[in-house]
Design a protein around this motif. Structure first.
Motif, PDB file in Angstrom:
ATOM      1  N   PHE A 200      -9.858   5.068   6.252  1.00 38.06           N
ATOM      2  CA  PHE A 200      -9.556   3.831   7.258  1.00 38.06           C
ATOM      3  C   PHE A 200     -10.774   3.020   7.215  1.00 38.06           C
ATOM      4  N   VAL A 201     -11.259   1.900   7.402  1.00 34.28           N
ATOM      5  CA  VAL A 201     -12.227   1.320   8.056  1.00 34.28           C
ATOM      6  C   VAL A 201     -12.432   1.700   9.619  1.00 34.28           C
ATOM      7  N   GLY A 209      -8.894  -1.311   9.350  1.00 36.31           N
ATOM      8  CA  GLY A 209      -8.749  -1.838   8.716  1.00 36.31           C
ATOM      9  C   GLY A 209      -8.538  -0.513   7.613  1.00 36.31           C
ATOM     10  N   VAL A 210      -8.030  -0.386   6.610  1.00 32.97           N
ATOM     11  CA  VAL A 210      -7.804   0.615   5.389  1.00 32.97           C
ATOM     12  C   VAL A 210      -8.839   0.100   4.044  1.00 32.97           C
ATOM     13  N   THR A 211      -9.083   1.629   3.328  1.00 32.48           N
ATOM     14  CA  THR A 211     -10.355   1.797   2.109  1.00 32.48           C
ATOM     15  C   THR A 211      -9.218   1.893   1.466  1.00 32.48           C
ATOM     16  N   THR A 212      -9.300   1.074  -0.025  1.00 32.90           N
ATOM     17  CA  THR A 212      -8.110   1.611  -0.823  1.00 32.90           C
ATOM     18  C   THR A 212      -9.228   1.788  -2.369  1.00 32.90           C
ATOM     19  N   ASN A 224       1.046   2.790   9.891  1.00 33.09           N
ATOM     20  CA  ASN A 224       1.228   3.854   8.884  1.00 33.09           C
ATOM     21  C   ASN A 224       2.598   3.716   9.088  1.00 33.09           C
ATOM     22  N   ALA A 225       3.778   3.166   7.491  1.00 31.77           N
ATOM     23  CA  ALA A 225       4.879   2.970   6.940  1.00 31.77           C
ATOM     24  C   ALA A 225       5.041   4.294   6.409  1.00 31.77           C
ATOM     25  N   ALA A 234      -2.028   9.647   8.447  1.00 31.55           N
ATOM     26  CA  ALA A 234      -2.386  10.916   9.278  1.00 31.55           C
ATOM     27  C   ALA A 234      -3.841  11.031   9.810  1.00 31.55           C
ATOM     28  N   ALA A 235      -3.268  12.278   8.808  1.00 32.97           N
ATOM     29  CA  ALA A 235      -4.672  12.929   8.730  1.00 32.97           C
ATOM     30  C   ALA A 235      -6.343  12.883   8.020  1.00 32.97           C
ATOM     31  N   LEU A 236      -5.729  11.124   7.066  1.00 32.74           N
ATOM     32  CA  LEU A 236      -7.010  10.414   7.033  1.00 32.74           C
ATOM     33  C   LEU A 236      -7.643   9.633   8.175  1.00 32.74           C
ATOM     34  N   ALA A 237      -6.813   9.458   9.255  1.00 34.29           N
ATOM     35  CA  ALA A 237      -7.703   8.580  10.409  1.00 34.29           C
ATOM     36  C   ALA A 237      -7.934  10.199  11.255  1.00 34.29           C
ATOM     37  N   GLY A 238      -7.544  11.450  11.030  1.00 32.74           N
ATOM     38  CA  GLY A 238      -7.901  12.411  11.714  1.00 32.74           C
ATOM     39  C   GLY A 238      -7.275  12.703  12.993  1.00 32.74           C
TER      40      GLY A 238
END
Length: 408
Positions: A200-201, A209-212, A224-225, A234-238
């Protein structure tokens, strides 16, 4: 820079994108695979109120049922042709559900018939129906044949739910994205497949935003769908969202010349299996026809991680249970089988709403086997939150941080 990035192009992500675009927001949908390439593509397309206990999930299902009918142009219960009810509810129980082309989803307002093998199970079924407070018809043993002429003899009775319906799930997901892009402009809803979200940004403490693997996508909010993989996103955002895969198989028969099965039909054991917390294998007879002719046979549930190994014993059990319910099916061949992974949450409720641990991140996942049915309501409510409006339902039971309390 879009207003919203939706991670996941399954039916829930598609619904979130459609309703957000309808609310006037610019949306980008990203998915590492194809549209409906995950759980959605392995679903039966159920739109059910019959299997929901009274409470927040049933409220969500009733809202979603109305929205599906709006999307399909089917109007109120049964307007698509005969699925609105029978017996005391009016209409012809033998007519089955209508096939509504308008939505492009193969929407069938067929209704659902839940059957009981014993008087004790029938009493529990009718008690549940009374508590649900939804439209239903108690079906005596001698009336079952009016609904399903080919149903096995000797059953104790059942309950008919006129609001139960079915869509073709892959068409539904693709149709929502396509309709959103066409109706609100390709700038308002854009699709990017083959794009994997890696992080995530952030702008301070807020998700921006997101990093891809194809670069960053900045946005005012992220949804998050990701279905069964929603916990990983969700874990990427802690943030901890304990979504686990629950495998299920579906058997598909050869096309039938006539309507052997007129409604969605399942045994009461299905309701019990849906609410179960067991990791082990559970099966129950679920049988329904499709507009193209094949009959779909389910349902199995087991938590085995992401193991896609085909289990012949499970398929044999599904076939046997289906034939016990509809003996005439023994004359037809099963031509294929497929499996998918339901996004299971420990409390059997989806995760819907903004995550207070990661402001700017909204969750729309964890629907287990009800994601197709609950998709429009989920997308509608998420869009209301994104637009700063008060949602039509109280989202407290679905809040994303409720599991943090259990872990502490």
């Amino acid at each position: 820079m879009p207003d919203v990035v939706v991670v996941g192009a399954g039916v829930v992500g598609a619904a979130c994108a459609y309703y957000a675009a309808r609310a006037g927001l610019d949306v980008v949908v990203v998915d590492r695979g194809a549209v409906a390439g995950g759980t959605t593509g392995a679903g039966e397309g159920n739109i059910l109120v019959s299997d929901k206990e009274p409470g927040p999930e049933l409220d969500l299902a009733l809202l979603s049922n109305r929205l599906w009918r709006d999307l399909a142009g089917a109007g109120p219960t049964g307007a698509a042709g005969g699925g609105a009810g029978a017996g005391k509810a009016g209409g012809d129980p033998a007519a089955g559900g209508g096939f509504e082309q308008g939505g492009g989803f193969e929407f069938e307002a067929k209704g659902g018939l839940v059957v009981a093998e014993t008087d004790e199970v029938l009493a529990a079924l009718t008690d549940l129906a009374a508590k649900q407070g939804v439209e239903h018809v108690a079906v005596a043993p001698g009336e079952l044949g009016d609904y399903e002429p080919h149903l096995a003899k000797g059953l104790a009775g059942g309950v008919f739910y006129p609001q139960d319906a079915q869509v073709q799930p892959m068409l539904a997901a693709a149709g929502l994205i396509r309709r959103g892009a066409e109706r609100f402009g390709h700038g308002a809803l854009m699709l990017r497949t083959g794009v994997t979200v890696t992080g995530f940004v952030r702008d301070g403490g807020r998700i921006a935003g997101v990093t891809t693997d194809h670069g960053d996508i900045l946005a005012g909010a992220v949804v998050n769908a990701a279905g069964t993989w929603g916990g990983e996103i969700a874990a990427l955002a802690g943030a901890r969202v304990p979504i686990l895969p629950r495998r299920g198989f579906v058997l598909v028969t050869e096309p039938l010349a006539g309507p052997l099965v007129r409604h969605k039909v399942y045994t009461a054991a299905y309701v019990t299996a849906v609410a179960s917390d067991s990791e082990g294998l559970e099966t129950s007879a679920v049988v329904e026809s499709t507009p193209a002719g094949p009959v779909l046979i389910g349902a199995s549930r087991e938590r085995v991680g992401f193991d896609r190994t085909v289990s012949v014993p499970v398929l044999e059990r599904l076939a046997r249970q289906a034939v016990e319910l509809f003996p005439a099916l023994a004359a037809y061949r099963a031509i294929r089988a497929y499996c998918g992974f339901r996004p299971y949450c420990p409390d059997h409720l989806p995760v819907i709403g903004e995550d207070p641990r990661a402001p700017g991140l909204y969750h729309a996942c964890g629907h287990e086997g009800a994601g197709i049915g609950l998709a429009p309501a989920t997308g509608h409510l998420i869009a209301q939150l994104l637009a700063g409006l008060r949602p039509d339902l109280d989202l407290t039971p679905f809040r994303p941080d409720r599991f943090a309390e259990e872990a502490s």
